[in-house]
Design a protein around this motif. Structure first.
Motif, PDB file in Angstrom:
ATOM      1  N   ASP A  44       0.827  -1.206   0.000  1.00  0.00           N
ATOM      2  CA  ASP A  44       0.000   0.000   0.000  1.00  0.00           C
ATOM      3  C   ASP A  44       0.860   1.254   0.000  1.00  0.00           C
ATOM      4  N   LYS A  45       1.892   1.277   0.843  1.00  0.00           N
ATOM      5  CA  LYS A  45       2.781   2.441   0.885  1.00  0.00           C
ATOM      6  C   LYS A  45       3.541   2.600  -0.425  1.00  0.00           C
ATOM      7  N   ALA A  46       3.993   1.470  -0.981  1.00  0.00           N
ATOM      8  CA  ALA A  46       4.754   1.532  -2.232  1.00  0.00           C
ATOM      9  C   ALA A  46       3.891   2.070  -3.368  1.00  0.00           C
ATOM     10  N   GLU A  47       2.639   1.649  -3.433  1.00  0.00           N
ATOM     11  CA  GLU A  47       1.750   2.119  -4.496  1.00  0.00           C
ATOM     12  C   GLU A  47       1.436   3.599  -4.332  1.00  0.00           C
ATOM     13  N   GLU A  48       1.254   4.050  -3.090  1.00  0.00           N
ATOM     14  CA  GLU A  48       1.036   5.479  -2.852  1.00  0.00           C
ATOM     15  C   GLU A  48       2.254   6.289  -3.293  1.00  0.00           C
ATOM     16  N   TYR A  49       3.428   5.791  -2.953  1.00  0.00           N
ATOM     17  CA  TYR A  49       4.664   6.463  -3.351  1.00  0.00           C
ATOM     18  C   TYR A  49       4.800   6.500  -4.872  1.00  0.00           C
ATOM     19  N   ASN A  50       4.508   5.378  -5.507  1.00  0.00           N
ATOM     20  CA  ASN A  50       4.646   5.271  -6.958  1.00  0.00           C
ATOM     21  C   ASN A  50       3.758   6.276  -7.679  1.00  0.00           C
ATOM     22  N   ALA A  51       2.605   6.562  -7.093  1.00  0.00           N
ATOM     23  CA  ALA A  51       1.648   7.457  -7.748  1.00  0.00           C
ATOM     24  C   ALA A  51       2.010   8.931  -7.603  1.00  0.00           C
ATOM     25  N   LEU A  52       2.980   9.263  -6.761  1.00  0.00           N
ATOM     26  CA  LEU A  52       3.368  10.657  -6.556  1.00  0.00           C
ATOM     27  C   LEU A  52       4.194  11.169  -7.737  1.00  0.00           C
ATOM     28  N   PRO A  53       4.252  12.488  -7.925  1.00  0.00           N
ATOM     29  CA  PRO A  53       5.130  13.040  -8.976  1.00  0.00           C
ATOM     30  C   PRO A  53       6.594  12.868  -8.594  1.00  0.00           C
ATOM     31  N   HIS A  54       7.410  12.488  -9.554  1.00  0.00           N
ATOM     32  CA  HIS A  54       8.830  12.265  -9.318  1.00  0.00           C
ATOM     33  C   HIS A  54       9.636  12.957 -10.409  1.00  0.00           C
ATOM     34  N   GLY A  55      10.929  13.088 -10.155  1.00  0.00           N
ATOM     35  CA  GLY A  55      11.822  13.597 -11.194  1.00  0.00           C
ATOM     36  C   GLY A  55      12.259  15.021 -11.008  1.00  0.00           C
ATOM     37  N   ASP A  56      11.577  15.789 -10.138  1.00  0.00           N
ATOM     38  CA  ASP A  56      11.949  17.198  -9.976  1.00  0.00           C
ATOM     39  C   ASP A  56      12.597  17.479  -8.629  1.00  0.00           C
ATOM     40  N   HIS A  57      12.946  16.442  -7.880  1.00  0.00           N
ATOM     41  CA  HIS A  57      13.563  16.640  -6.580  1.00  0.00           C
ATOM     42  C   HIS A  57      14.342  15.380  -6.194  1.00  0.00           C
ATOM     43  N   PRO A  58      15.469  15.532  -5.478  1.00  0.00           N
ATOM     44  CA  PRO A  58      16.178  14.354  -4.988  1.00  0.00           C
ATOM     45  C   PRO A  58      15.362  13.659  -3.903  1.00  0.00           C
ATOM     46  N   GLU A  59      15.513  12.335  -3.822  1.00  0.00           N
ATOM     47  CA  GLU A  59      14.691  11.557  -2.905  1.00  0.00           C
ATOM     48  C   GLU A  59      15.546  10.674  -1.996  1.00  0.00           C
ATOM     49  N   LEU A  60      15.032  10.478  -0.794  1.00  0.00           N
ATOM     50  CA  LEU A  60      15.571   9.504   0.147  1.00  0.00           C
ATOM     51  C   LEU A  60      14.447   8.555   0.506  1.00  0.00           C
ATOM     52  N   LEU A  61      14.695   7.261   0.389  1.00  0.00           N
ATOM     53  CA  LEU A  61      13.703   6.262   0.779  1.00  0.00           C
ATOM     54  C   LEU A  61      14.090   5.671   2.134  1.00  0.00           C
ATOM     55  N   ILE A  62      13.093   5.456   2.973  1.00  0.00           N
ATOM     56  CA  ILE A  62      13.299   4.831   4.275  1.00  0.00           C
ATOM     57  C   ILE A  62      12.606   3.471   4.255  1.00  0.00           C
ATOM     58  N   LEU A  63      13.378   2.420   4.451  1.00  0.00           N
ATOM     59  CA  LEU A  63      12.829   1.069   4.507  1.00  0.00           C
ATOM     60  C   LEU A  63      13.091   0.484   5.887  1.00  0.00           C
ATOM     61  N   GLY A  64      12.417  -0.619   6.192  1.00  0.00           N
ATOM     62  CA  GLY A  64      12.627  -1.266   7.476  1.00  0.00           C
ATOM     63  C   GLY A  64      11.326  -1.735   8.078  1.00  0.00           C
ATOM     64  N   THR A  65      11.336  -1.983   9.384  1.00  0.00           N
ATOM     65  CA  THR A  65      10.151  -2.448  10.090  1.00  0.00           C
ATOM     66  C   THR A  65       9.462  -1.260  10.752  1.00  0.00           C
TER      67      THR A  65
END
Length: 336
Positions: A44-65
């Motif tokens: 669910d979180k991954a799909e929400e993230y995927n649907a956001l606009p990307h490409g105009d800003h650097p990103e940091l992803l946080i993974l884990g429990t």
């Protein structure tokens, strides 16, 4: 004559039985697909993230429990990194390296400017087995992944491979643990079972005994799986290795942060042999596959007063750790 008259009916009856059985299975499958909403928090979180606009800003992803979700202050981390960086928290309860690998493989858009992926982790989070058939894996995986997943998870066990295929092919079979729980609850014969208890699926790997071990050192606990010599009890880090290699291929730096424990602030202690072997293997795997480690125990100012309990930080502790993570990651987000 009566015996001769029944013979033609036998094949017909078998066909009817087979047809009705198939129809029933298809109806059940369709019903589960339409009516049952399985708990898949990482997807669910991954799909929400995927649907956001990307490409105009650097990103940091946080993974884990769940620990990163509770500890890291995302807005403070973005402010520390600067340069318009946005941090996205994809950490979820019961998240495993297997789920992280599939998320990175399929759910990160090509246009996303992911500079780094940070993985704050508690003890055993990176090797915790759960079941190789956990339900979210089947939701995140595609059929093209199944051969590789079977090779990693089953190691040639045909029963395990068949189980993986059944779980991928059938949602009714995959979620039979949930459905059975719901059925018995509706009859008031069993108490509710929390969703995350059932999230790995209804069965454990066939090669595990009741303690969750495959040979190895029993003192290692249920989070170890033998690899190679069964008397060595080495942790199985194949999914962690795959995650690191995939991030390296995509030009994303992976940074791991072993989260602090209050008891460890008393001073250095000599770990048990099993624990020392685990830590050494984990560190060697991360660094040899292009990742890096942040030593949180070297943080200035972190004390016993920063904890709510043994592993959960209070607001001051969360701020201290978040700032330290941001400062350690800053060089990955510097504008050339």
């Amino acid at each position: 004559s009566s015996g001769m008259s029944t013979r033609p009916l036998r094949p017909l009856a078998l066909k009817w039985i087979a047809g009705l059985t198939l129809l029933g299975l298809l109806t059940l499958e369709a019903g589960v697909a339409v009516a049952y909403d399985a708990p898949t928090p990482m997807l669910d979180k991954a799909e929400e993230y995927n649907a956001l606009p990307h490409g105009d800003h650097p990103e940091l992803l946080i993974l884990g429990t769940c620990l990163p979700e509770q500890i890291i202050q995302r807005e403070l981390l973005e402010e520390t990194l600067g340069g318009g960086t946005r941090a996205y928290n994809l950490a979820t309860p019961a998240g495993t390296t297997r789920l992280m690998y599939l998320t990175l493989l399929h759910e990160i858009p090509d246009e996303a400017q992911v500079k780094a992926i940070v993985v704050p982790y508690g003890k055993r989070d990176l090797t915790k087995l759960m079941a190789p058939y956990e339900s979210q894996v089947m939701e995140l995986a595609r059929w093209s992944d199944m051969g590789q997943l079977a090779e990693w998870a089953c190691k040639g066990d045909r029963g395990c491979e068949t189980e993986l295929v059944l779980r991928k092919a059938s949602r009714a079979y995959r979620y039979r643990g949930y459905l059975a729980n719901w059925f018995w609850q509706s009859l008031r014969t069993k108490p509710p079972i929390p969703g995350y208890v059932l999230s790995p699926g209804a069965v454990a790997p066939p090669e595990l005994d009741d303690a969750g071990l495959v040979g190895g050192d029993p003192s290692a606990g249920p989070d170890w799986q033998a690899k190679g010599d069964p008397n060595q009890g080495e942790p199985d880090l194949v999914y962690l290795e795959a995650l690191l290699d995939l991030a390296d291929e995509r030009g994303m730096r992976m940074v791991f942060v072993p989260l602090p424990e209050r008891s460890q602030l008393d001073g250095p202690r000599d770990p048990e042999p099993t624990e020392a072997r685990y830590e050494a293997t984990l560190k060697r795997t991360i660094t040899s596959h292009g990742g890096e480690l942040i030593d949180v125990y070297a943080l200035p100012g972190l004390s016993h007063m920063d904890f709510e309990d043994e592993v959960h930080l209070n607001p001051r502790g969360r701020k201290t750790v978040t700032l330290a993570i941001g400062q350690a990651l800053a060089h990955h987000f510097e504008t050339p």
